[in-house]
Design a protein around this motif. Structure first.
Motif, PDB file in Angstrom:
ATOM      1  N   ASN A   5      -2.497  -5.791  -3.432  1.00 57.52           N
ATOM      2  CA  ASN A   5      -2.795  -4.369  -3.282  1.00 57.52           C
ATOM      3  C   ASN A   5      -3.847  -4.127  -2.201  1.00 57.52           C
ATOM      4  N   ASP A   6      -3.408  -3.590  -1.060  1.00 60.31           N
ATOM      5  CA  ASP A   6      -4.338  -3.245   0.021  1.00 60.31           C
ATOM      6  C   ASP A   6      -5.428  -2.291  -0.451  1.00 60.31           C
ATOM      7  N   GLU A   7      -5.076  -1.393  -1.383  1.00 57.93           N
ATOM      8  CA  GLU A   7      -6.000  -0.336  -1.772  1.00 57.93           C
ATOM      9  C   GLU A   7      -7.195  -0.865  -2.560  1.00 57.93           C
ATOM     10  N   TRP A  60       0.864  -1.177   0.000  1.00 56.03           N
ATOM     11  CA  TRP A  60       0.000   0.000   0.000  1.00 56.03           C
ATOM     12  C   TRP A  60       0.902   1.229   0.000  1.00 56.03           C
TER      13      TRP A  60
END
Length: 841
Positions: A412-414, A386
């Protein structure tokens, strides 16, 4: 930003010897567990299934042979033979019975099995006829769902023949309070049960089964403590004697009680990981956020001087070796889809805590170091990324990627956090996600996700459109009309969507039938003791005891479908370069290549079925005559040239993976034909269906069951893997390919997407190469892509390894959502990896 200790910790010679011993021989099938569970089941036939499961688990752990191998610091093995495996007849056995004499010589994942073990299993299998989850699931399925499976529209074989797995349990709770603490929680709930309660019978038996299972694990660990003491008494090497005494002490304390130091925590973790595999045959039992729940024990010992960083690294390395010791045998067809002896044990580092703060720590780096040291496929190491991820962590991860091992995978954390929130997870739980198996996100300790529930081949419904729902002379889909009379592209596309929706409904029927069968015949009290809120609810995870319940079947062939439909729209309906009738014929004749062996069989079968249904007499002579006529069928030179011309025209049409918006957004819409209808269904545990777009490695064998497609793909060749462009079609570089894939709606695909890229080693050379590589990941994730993974190996190396496997025994590559030793893969899967586009910066 905090600076981490990036100094490399040398690999110990112990680890080298442990790895060499692990791979000295072919894996072996053992019969111990099958015999023990059968003995127990025969004695408990009048008891509730949950009680029978707990008693069987206890009987196994009290009697299965145990071993402590030379130099091991972390002990516990499911088999006496290194990389050996037990069998699980309660789920299914007929496939193994049929393959006992061929399993040692098959193409993918062969296993040695002794004649005695064969005899043992043949005797054991007699008891299980009519008692397996597989047989019960078949009885629950609709006939049309079974027919769709038989015609390779989808396959739910994962859980049809095996346990479920695909879970991360509360390792941290076992580390904190041990199984004595968990037993106390279950006992407290049991003490509050009232015999007059409507659910008392099932609730009380479940809680009793939890207590019995946990006690069995404690007793099992004590067996190892006793064995270590016995070995120490006979040991003449002072160093090894001291190690064995510590091992004995550790096993006498954990996992019964909470861990008090890092070595105890490592041993406790391992017993949990190992014995979850002993209870059921499920794979993808994933350690999750190892760097988070192990860190307090590491930090305490480092600060007190009780352990050095080098000694702690060796313990982690030992765990990595043990993760490669676990194994399972699959049927020959499934082995090709999961080639490489993989158990998909995903372990992830980095990312955020429940408050949105980055929690990278020293163990995050040491986990990456461990994968560098052992250089083996397991664990399937992953890294959360992230905008708060330390750059040093990404560079360290890139250094591991540069070794060519195919690790780590990047997430991807987002994208994943909001995707999970959209499925009902709280923000705090979504922020603490980990990855299961290949690419599937879940909240650890609260989820029964049923990830990997089925493989859905999105190209097969397209074939049904061309055949008006028929396949091999049998109605498999639904009638959607004569494709040659469809006047607009929208009419054709609508027909595809209808076939998709119908086939998806059949997939759901099959998965739900299997789901119910597992709850009825193979509930898992030991697993359920470590998932919230099973103890509070008095239910196993199979019965809906988890906080979050999902079913996640995965579709694949996105690139083939996008390229196919785009080509049809442009060449048939817009430019009118050829007619739909001509395309249908070209597909049937494999673009002028003629009929291959598989096509001959399919056409012959269809003709014979039609003859039978019309009342014609079909005997052996008739069948032979039909086969001969199909084999002798000839195309005129003019037809052959025209079909090749159609193929050439299709080859010139723009393809997905080159950052062409008109193609990429078409791919996005094609993906919706799978992801949107699926999420409208519910499973028997009260949870929602959620789509994944990844194939493991099934795109190769299932592509072998698929005819030619309108994207120019020839019959019975692999279809595209995951959300990646078709092999060789992404010709505008890695950034363009990433931009195309990012245009898919990854937020709706909450069961995971898989994006493969392959680089020549020179692309990541030097610090500059690493920086460019990290920038590519950041760019793709900024565009809201979910996942990336890489092979960094030259085509020349792979070709040489294919020709001279004896020189490449330790060559590890990324297959799909996992890595595997290249030389253990089937040639068709090796070829698929070689075909992937080789990128450079």
């Amino acid at each position: 930003m905090e600076k981490y200790n990036l100094s490399e910790i040398p690999k110990s010679s112990r680890i080298t010897r442990l790895v060499d011993h692990l791979y000295a021989k072919m894996p072996e099938i053992e019969s111990y567990r099958a015999k023990l569970i059968t003995e127990s089941y025969k004695e408990t036939e009048d008891q509730p299934i949950i009680t029978r499961r707990a008693k069987a688990f206890s009987h196994i752990l009290h009697n299965i042979p145990i071993i402590i191998r030379d130099e091991e610091l972390i002990v516990g093995s499911n088999s006496i033979a290194p990389r050996g495996c037990q069998t699980f007849p309660e789920f299914s056995f007929q496939w193994l019975e049929d393959e006992l004499d061929t399993v040692e010589t098959r193409i993918a994942d062969p296993f040695y099995i002794s004649e005695q073990a064969k005899a043992d299993l043949r005797e054991v299998h007699k008891y299980w006829k009519g008692k397996t989850t597989s047989e019960l699931a078949t009885a629950y399925m609709a006939p049309e769902a079974i027919r769709a499976i038989d015609h390779n529209i989808f396959t739910p074989g994962n859980y049809f023949y095996n346990g479920v797995g695909h879970v991360t349990v509360k390792y941290w709770e076992v580390l904190e309070i041990g199984y004595e603490g968990i037993m106390a929680k279950a006992q407290a709930e049991l003490d509050h049960c009232n015999v007059g309660d409507g659910d008392y019978a099932e609730r009380s038996r479940f809680l009793e089964a939890v207590i019995m299972s946990c006690q069995a694990v404690i007793d099992y660990a004590n067996r190892y403590a006793k064995l270590a003491l016995e070995m120490a008494e006979k040991c003449t090497d002072p160093q090894r004697k001291a190690e064995l005494l510590v091992i004995a002490s550790n096993c006498s304390k954990v996992p019964a009680k909470g861990a008090t130091n890092f070595w105890e925590a490592c041993q406790s973790f391992w017993f949990v990981q190992q014995l979850l595999q002993m209870e059921s045959s499920g794979h993808s039992i994933s350690p999750g956020r190892f760097d988070q729940y192990m860190y307090p024990y590491y930090k305490k010992d480092i600060e007190s001087g009780a352990i050095t960083r080098t000694a702690a690294q060796e313990l982690i390395d030992c765990i990595w070796v043990k993760l490669n010791d676990l194994n399972k045998v699959r049927d020959a067809a499934s082995a090709e889809g999961f080639a490489g002896y993989s158990l998909f044990q995903n372990l992830i580092v980095g990312g955020q805590n429940k408050d949105g703060e980055d929690v990278t720590n020293d163990l995050s780096f040491m986990c990456i170091e461990a994968s560098m040291h052992v250089h083996l496929p397991a664990p399937s190491l992953s890294i959360r990324v992230w905008n708060g991820s330390p750059h040093d962590l990404l560079i360290k991860a890139a250094e591991l990627t540069r070794t060519g091992i195919g690790l780590p995978a990047y997430y991807n954390d987002e994208v994943i956090i909001p995707a999970l929130q959209n499925r009902g997870l709280s923000l705090a739980d979504a922020r603490e996600y980990n990855i299961i198996g290949c690419v599937e996100p879940q909240k650890a300790g609260k989820t029964e996700g049923w990830h990997d529930a089925a493989f859905f081949n999105m190209c097969r419904p397209l074939e049904l459109v061309f055949a008006n729902g028929m396949d091999q002379g049998e109605m498999v889909g639904i009638p959607t009309g004569d494709v040659t009379k469809m006047e607009t592209f929208d009419e054709f596309y609508d027909a595809y969507k209808k076939q998709m929706e119908y086939c998806i409904s059949l997939l759901v029927n099959a998965d739900n039938a299997i789901d119910v069968a597992h709850a009825k015949r193979c509930p898992l009290p030991f697993l359920s003791s470590m998932i919230d809120d099973c103890i509070k609810r008095g239910k196993t995870v199979q019965e809906g005891g988890a906080v979050y319940n999902f079913t996640g079947p995965q579709g694949f062939g996105i690139a083939n479908m996008a390229d196919s439909l785009y080509a049809i729209r442009q060449l048939v309906y817009q430019e009118k370069k050829f007619t739909m009738e001509e395309l249908k014929e070209a597909l049937a004749w494999n673009y002028g290549k003629g009929l291959d062996e598989q096509s001959v069989r399919d056409i012959t079968t269809g003709i014979l079925r039609e003859m039978t249904e019309s009342g014609a007499k079909v005997d052996a002579d008739t069948a032979a005559a039909v086969l001969k006529s199909v084999m002798n069928a000839q195309m005129s030179p003019e037809k052959m040239a025209r079909y090749q011309e159609i193929h050439d025209m299709i080859a010139e049409v723009p393809k997905f993976g080159n950052d062409l918006p008109e193609v990429d957004y078409f791919a996005r819409d094609v993906a919706y034909t799978y992801t949107r209808p699926l999420q409208n269904f519910k499973n028997p545990r009260g949870g929602q269906y959620q789509a994944g777009l990844y194939p493991v490695s099934a795109n190769v064998p299932l592509g072998g069951q698929t005819g030619a497609t309108p994207d120019g793909r020839y019959a019975h060749t692999p279809v595209a893997d995951g959300v990646s462009p078709s092999a060789g079609k992404d010709v505008n570089g890695p950034t363009a390919a990433a931009s195309s894939v990012a245009k898919l709606d990854h937020f709706i695909v909450s069961n995971g997407t898989l994006f493969n890229q392959k680089f020549h080693p020179s692309a990541l050379s030097g610090r500059e190469g690493l920086e460019k590589f990290v920038a590519l990941i950041r760019s793709y994730f900024d565009q809201k892509g979910m996942h990336m993974q890489f092979n960094v190996v030259s085509r020349e190396t792979l070709l040489d390894a294919q020709a001279h496997p004896e020189n490449y025994k330790h060559l590890v590559v990324r297959v799909a959502g996992y890595s595997a030793l290249f030389t253990t893969l089937s040639k068709s899967l090796q070829d698929d990896i070689i075909r992937r586009t080789e990128q450079g910066f």
